[in-house]
Structure formats: C-alpha cells, structure tokens
Design a protein around this motif. Structure first.
Motif, PDB file in Angstrom:
ATOM      1  N   VAL A  45       0.869  -1.194   0.000  1.00 58.89           N
ATOM      2  CA  VAL A  45       0.000   0.000   0.000  1.00 58.89           C
ATOM      3  C   VAL A  45       0.895   1.231   0.000  1.00 58.89           C
ATOM      4  O   VAL A  45       1.749   1.386   0.882  1.00 58.89           O
ATOM      5  CB  VAL A  45      -0.918   0.022   1.243  1.00 58.89           C
ATOM      6  N   ILE A  69      -5.754  -3.844   3.097  1.00 59.79           N
ATOM      7  CA  ILE A  69      -5.627  -2.565   2.388  1.00 59.79           C
ATOM      8  C   ILE A  69      -6.105  -1.414   3.284  1.00 59.79           C
ATOM      9  O   ILE A  69      -5.449  -0.365   3.369  1.00 59.79           O
ATOM     10  CB  ILE A  69      -6.471  -2.560   1.083  1.00 59.79           C
ATOM     11  N   ILE A  73      -4.143   1.974   4.411  1.00 57.39           N
ATOM     12  CA  ILE A  73      -4.640   3.326   4.140  1.00 57.39           C
ATOM     13  C   ILE A  73      -4.767   4.107   5.449  1.00 57.39           C
ATOM     14  O   ILE A  73      -4.379   5.284   5.535  1.00 57.39           O
ATOM     15  CB  ILE A  73      -5.992   3.263   3.385  1.00 57.39           C
ATOM     16  N   GLY A  76      -1.467   5.144   6.542  1.00 58.00           N
ATOM     17  CA  GLY A  76      -1.019   6.234   5.674  1.00 58.00           C
ATOM     18  C   GLY A  76      -1.580   7.566   6.128  1.00 58.00           C
ATOM     19  O   GLY A  76      -0.834   8.549   6.305  1.00 58.00           O
ATOM     20  N   TYR A  77      -2.882   7.616   6.339  1.00 52.79           N
ATOM     21  CA  TYR A  77      -3.491   8.871   6.809  1.00 52.79           C
ATOM     22  C   TYR A  77      -2.913   9.285   8.164  1.00 52.79           C
ATOM     23  O   TYR A  77      -2.713  10.473   8.423  1.00 52.79           O
ATOM     24  CB  TYR A  77      -5.010   8.724   6.917  1.00 52.79           C
TER      25      TYR A  77
ATOM     26  N   PHE B  24      -5.041   5.986  -2.590  1.00 52.38           N
ATOM     27  CA  PHE B  24      -3.791   5.257  -2.364  1.00 52.38           C
ATOM     28  C   PHE B  24      -3.571   4.278  -3.525  1.00 52.38           C
ATOM     29  O   PHE B  24      -4.506   3.961  -4.270  1.00 52.38           O
ATOM     30  CB  PHE B  24      -3.842   4.501  -1.036  1.00 52.38           C
ATOM     31  N   VAL B  25      -2.323   3.845  -3.653  1.00 54.31           N
ATOM     32  CA  VAL B  25      -1.944   2.910  -4.723  1.00 54.31           C
ATOM     33  C   VAL B  25      -1.724   1.524  -4.115  1.00 54.31           C
ATOM     34  O   VAL B  25      -1.124   1.407  -3.036  1.00 54.31           O
ATOM     35  CB  VAL B  25      -0.636   3.380  -5.400  1.00 54.31           C
ATOM     36  N   ILE B  26      -2.215   0.495  -4.803  1.00 50.38           N
ATOM     37  CA  ILE B  26      -1.927  -0.885  -4.402  1.00 50.38           C
ATOM     38  C   ILE B  26      -1.006  -1.478  -5.459  1.00 50.38           C
ATOM     39  O   ILE B  26      -1.406  -1.658  -6.612  1.00 50.38           O
ATOM     40  CB  ILE B  26      -3.238  -1.722  -4.307  1.00 50.38           C
ATOM     41  N   LEU B  27       0.229  -1.741  -5.059  1.00 55.93           N
ATOM     42  CA  LEU B  27       1.236  -2.269  -5.981  1.00 55.93           C
ATOM     43  C   LEU B  27       1.367  -3.778  -5.760  1.00 55.93           C
ATOM     44  O   LEU B  27       1.707  -4.224  -4.659  1.00 55.93           O
ATOM     45  CB  LEU B  27       2.580  -1.572  -5.717  1.00 55.93           C
TER      46      LEU B  27
END
Lengths: 150, 33
Positions: A45, A69, A73, A76-77, B24-27
C-alpha cells in the motif's frame, strides 16, 4: 491470487473504485529494487508519492484482502497526520471486518489517532479494553496494556 | 457478467492518478510463470 482473491467481486469492486491498483512482474526494475522485492506475491500500500505503509507477502484470502488494504490506508493517513480520515478508515475496518487478522492493529491505531487528535487518554484506554475483551491473545493487546492504567 | 479488475501497468501513471483522485496505490508484484 488471480484464481481466488482477484476473482472475488468485493475485492474487484474495492480495487477498481477505492484505490489505484497496479500490477507489475517480479523482475520489473527499478521497482523491484526500490521496494526490496524478495518473493511473490508481494502487495504494498503506497501513497501518491510512492511511500509505503503496509505490505503482505504470500497468498492472502479475499476475506483478509480488503482489511489489509484498509489498515495500510489508515496508517497512511495517520502518518500524514490526517487523523480524522485515519480514524474513519480504522473504524470502517473494525466495524466491517471484526474477525480479521488486521483488526487488532486497527483497534490499537484507532485509539492512537483518537488520542493524537484530542489529547484525551480515554481513547487509548478504550482501545486497550476492546483489545482485551475481543483479542486477549493478540500482540496488540500486550502493546496496549500500559493504557489500562489511564 | 462479472466485473473485470482494471490494473494500471505504468507506475508513474498510477501515482499521477492517485494524486489527482486522492487515492492510495496498491502495488502487486506477481510471477506469471
């Protein structure tokens, strides 16, 4: 992953609508070097600057995929100091996936973000109590144990 | 008819889209063999 997790309707809808999914081969340089790829599947992520917040290696089931996921996220926030969005994201995980492997960590960080945004220790204590009652054997319950004194 | 997963193939495009769409990006690194 393609046969099971990436064929699941909930996973497909989440990836198509709520994030930007990108798939690259295990030998695709320079990304393999940049993200220190050791094995596949590896799922990471990232934010829009390419900064990493969560990763998993190996098969992950459809039931655990979206919580993984959401945890990334939320983290991240949190690191971006957007505590309201972090709290909303952790809460979504906790409410919708109460039995997920990602849930104890989400409860812990939900409490942390509550405290960071308000400076009220009650958020940390609530996190500990939720963890103790619902995940007594989790590492995250141990990490939160000092908060029982608050 | 079931949904189809729409993967980005270009990393820079994925980051640009993430910035523009506030996502957001999921790689996913995979092995096709």
């Amino acid at each position: 992953m393609n046969a099971v997790t990436y064929s699941d309707e909930v996973v497909i809808n989440f990836l198509n609508n709520e994030v930007i999914p990108i798939q690259v081969q295990f030998d695709f340089k320079p990304l393999t070097t940049k993200y220190n790829l050791q094995w596949t599947p590896t799922i990471i992520v990232l934010d829009s600057d390419g900064k990493e917040y969560n990763r998993t290696v190996g098969y992950i089931s459809p039931d655990e995929f979206v919580p993984f996921i959401l945890l990334g996220i939320g983290k991240g926030y949190m690191e971006l100091e957007n505590y309201n969005k972090a709290i909303d994201t952790f809460k979504r995980l906790i409410d919708n996936y109460p039995k997920s492997k990602a849930t104890p960590e989400a409860i812990y960080y939900h409490g942390v973000c509550g405290y960071k945004s308000s400076h009220e220790p009650k958020h940390l204590k609530t996190a500990y109590e939720l963890l103790k009652n619902n995940f007594p054997d989790s590492d995250w319950t141990l990490r939160a144990e000092p908060y029982k004194e608050l | 008819m079931s949904n189809v997963l729409k993967w980005e193939k270009d990393f820079e495009t994925a980051l640009e889209r993430a910035k523009k769409e506030n996502k957001f990006v999921i790689l996913d690194f995979f092995n096709p063999y």
